[in-house]
Design a protein around this motif. Sequence first.
Motif, short mmCIF file in Angstrom:
data_model
loop_
_atom_site.label_atom_id
_atom_site.label_comp_id
_atom_site.label_asym_id
_atom_site.label_seq_id
_atom_site.Cartn_x
_atom_site.Cartn_y
_atom_site.Cartn_z
N LYS A 1 33.39 9.84 1.60
CA LYS A 1 32.77 10.48 2.72
C LYS A 1 32.01 9.56 3.73
N PRO A 2 31.27 8.31 3.23
CA PRO A 2 30.57 7.56 4.45
C PRO A 2 31.66 6.71 4.91
N LEU A 3 32.91 6.50 4.46
CA LEU A 3 33.83 5.70 5.14
C LEU A 3 34.44 6.89 6.12
N LEU A 4 34.58 8.03 5.98
CA LEU A 4 34.78 8.72 6.88
C LEU A 4 34.01 8.89 8.10
N GLN B 1 43.41 10.16 15.87
CA GLN B 1 43.28 10.71 17.33
C GLN B 1 41.96 11.69 17.36
N ALA B 2 41.41 11.55 18.49
CA ALA B 2 40.25 12.42 18.48
C ALA B 2 40.62 13.88 18.72
N LEU B 3 39.95 14.74 18.18
CA LEU B 3 40.16 16.16 18.29
C LEU B 3 39.35 16.69 19.42
N GLY B 4 39.58 17.77 19.94
CA GLY B 4 38.91 18.71 20.96
C GLY B 4 37.39 18.94 20.63
N CYS C 1 34.76 15.17 15.87
CA CYS C 1 35.89 15.37 15.07
C CYS C 1 37.17 14.51 15.19
N ARG C 2 37.57 13.95 14.31
CA ARG C 2 38.86 13.21 14.36
C ARG C 2 39.88 13.68 13.26
N ARG C 3 41.27 13.23 13.66
CA ARG C 3 42.29 13.21 12.74
C ARG C 3 42.03 11.75 12.23
N LEU C 4 41.94 11.66 10.60
CA LEU C 4 41.73 10.17 10.10
C LEU C 4 42.96 10.04 9.15
N ALA C 5 43.26 8.65 8.92
CA ALA C 5 44.42 8.14 8.10
C ALA C 5 43.46 7.50 6.68
N VAL C 6 43.70 7.97 5.95
CA VAL C 6 43.16 7.36 4.53
C VAL C 6 44.16 6.64 3.72
N THR C 7 43.79 5.48 3.51
CA THR C 7 44.82 4.62 2.52
C THR C 7 44.07 4.06 1.49
N PRO D 1 53.24 -3.70 -13.54
CA PRO D 1 52.12 -3.50 -12.68
C PRO D 1 52.47 -3.93 -11.34
N ALA D 2 52.05 -3.36 -10.40
CA ALA D 2 52.17 -3.61 -8.77
C ALA D 2 51.11 -3.12 -8.08
N ARG D 3 51.09 -3.73 -6.89
CA ARG D 3 50.24 -3.02 -5.88
C ARG D 3 50.91 -1.76 -5.43
N LEU D 4 49.97 -0.50 -5.29
CA LEU D 4 50.41 0.67 -5.09
C LEU D 4 49.54 1.13 -4.04
N ALA D 5 49.89 1.98 -3.11
CA ALA D 5 49.12 2.34 -1.92
C ALA D 5 49.46 3.73 -1.57
N PHE D 6 48.65 4.70 -1.31
CA PHE D 6 48.79 6.10 -1.02
C PHE D 6 47.81 6.38 0.23
N THR D 7 48.81 6.82 1.02
CA THR D 7 48.10 7.18 2.53
C THR D 7 48.35 8.79 2.78
N TYR D 8 47.02 9.37 3.21
CA TYR D 8 47.11 10.73 3.72
C TYR D 8 46.38 10.94 4.99
N GLN D 9 46.61 12.14 5.68
CA GLN D 9 45.96 12.24 6.94
C GLN D 9 45.16 13.60 6.62
N PHE D 10 44.24 13.94 7.64
CA PHE D 10 43.43 15.18 7.80
C PHE D 10 42.53 15.12 8.85
N ASN D 11 42.04 16.38 9.38
CA ASN D 11 41.05 16.35 10.28
C ASN D 11 39.78 16.35 9.57
N TYR D 12 38.75 15.58 10.40
CA TYR D 12 37.40 15.87 9.55
C TYR D 12 36.15 15.54 10.65
N CYS D 13 35.13 16.33 10.51
CA CYS D 13 34.04 16.24 11.52
C CYS D 13 32.96 15.55 10.85
N ARG D 14 32.24 14.59 11.67
CA ARG D 14 31.05 14.03 11.17
C ARG D 14 30.10 14.76 10.56
#
Length: 129
Positions: free
Chosen positions: A31-34, A73-76, A80-86, A104-117
């Motif tokens: 949450k604080p990073l968002l 992306q900024a939202l209306g 509020c913004r569209r955020l990508a979290v990796t 063992p390897a470096r793995l990453a997972f990215t997802y996106q969602f809309n979020y408001c302050r």
Amino acid sequence: MTRSQLAAIALLALTASSVAAVDRQAVTTVKPLLVTAIDQGEAHGVLVGQAAQYVAQTFKSTAPIEIDVKTVQALGEPGCRRLAVTTSQEGVVDFNREKRDTKPARLAFTYQFNYCRDGRMPQTKDASL
């Protein structure tokens, strides 16, 4: 190679390493990073606490769990913004049903969602968002 070419290569290497180095905020939740990404365009953290312990046990790695959040992306609605979290981690043993554990390897997972302050998920009329 000339002296100036060597100097240019050294400068490029120094610049590349300083760009890769990121100050990461220790967080127990994303949450604080968002909120920081909404305000500043991006945020970088490292997960600590119980959640980090759970992930370490699940993926058999004690390496830091890095979280990077970027505004897509900024939202209306204001704030509020569209955020990508990796989320990424070194030394992860990914469970594979057929082979069991993988190397063992470096793995990453990215997802996106809309979020408001203010912590809510905004409604959007565009189904692609």
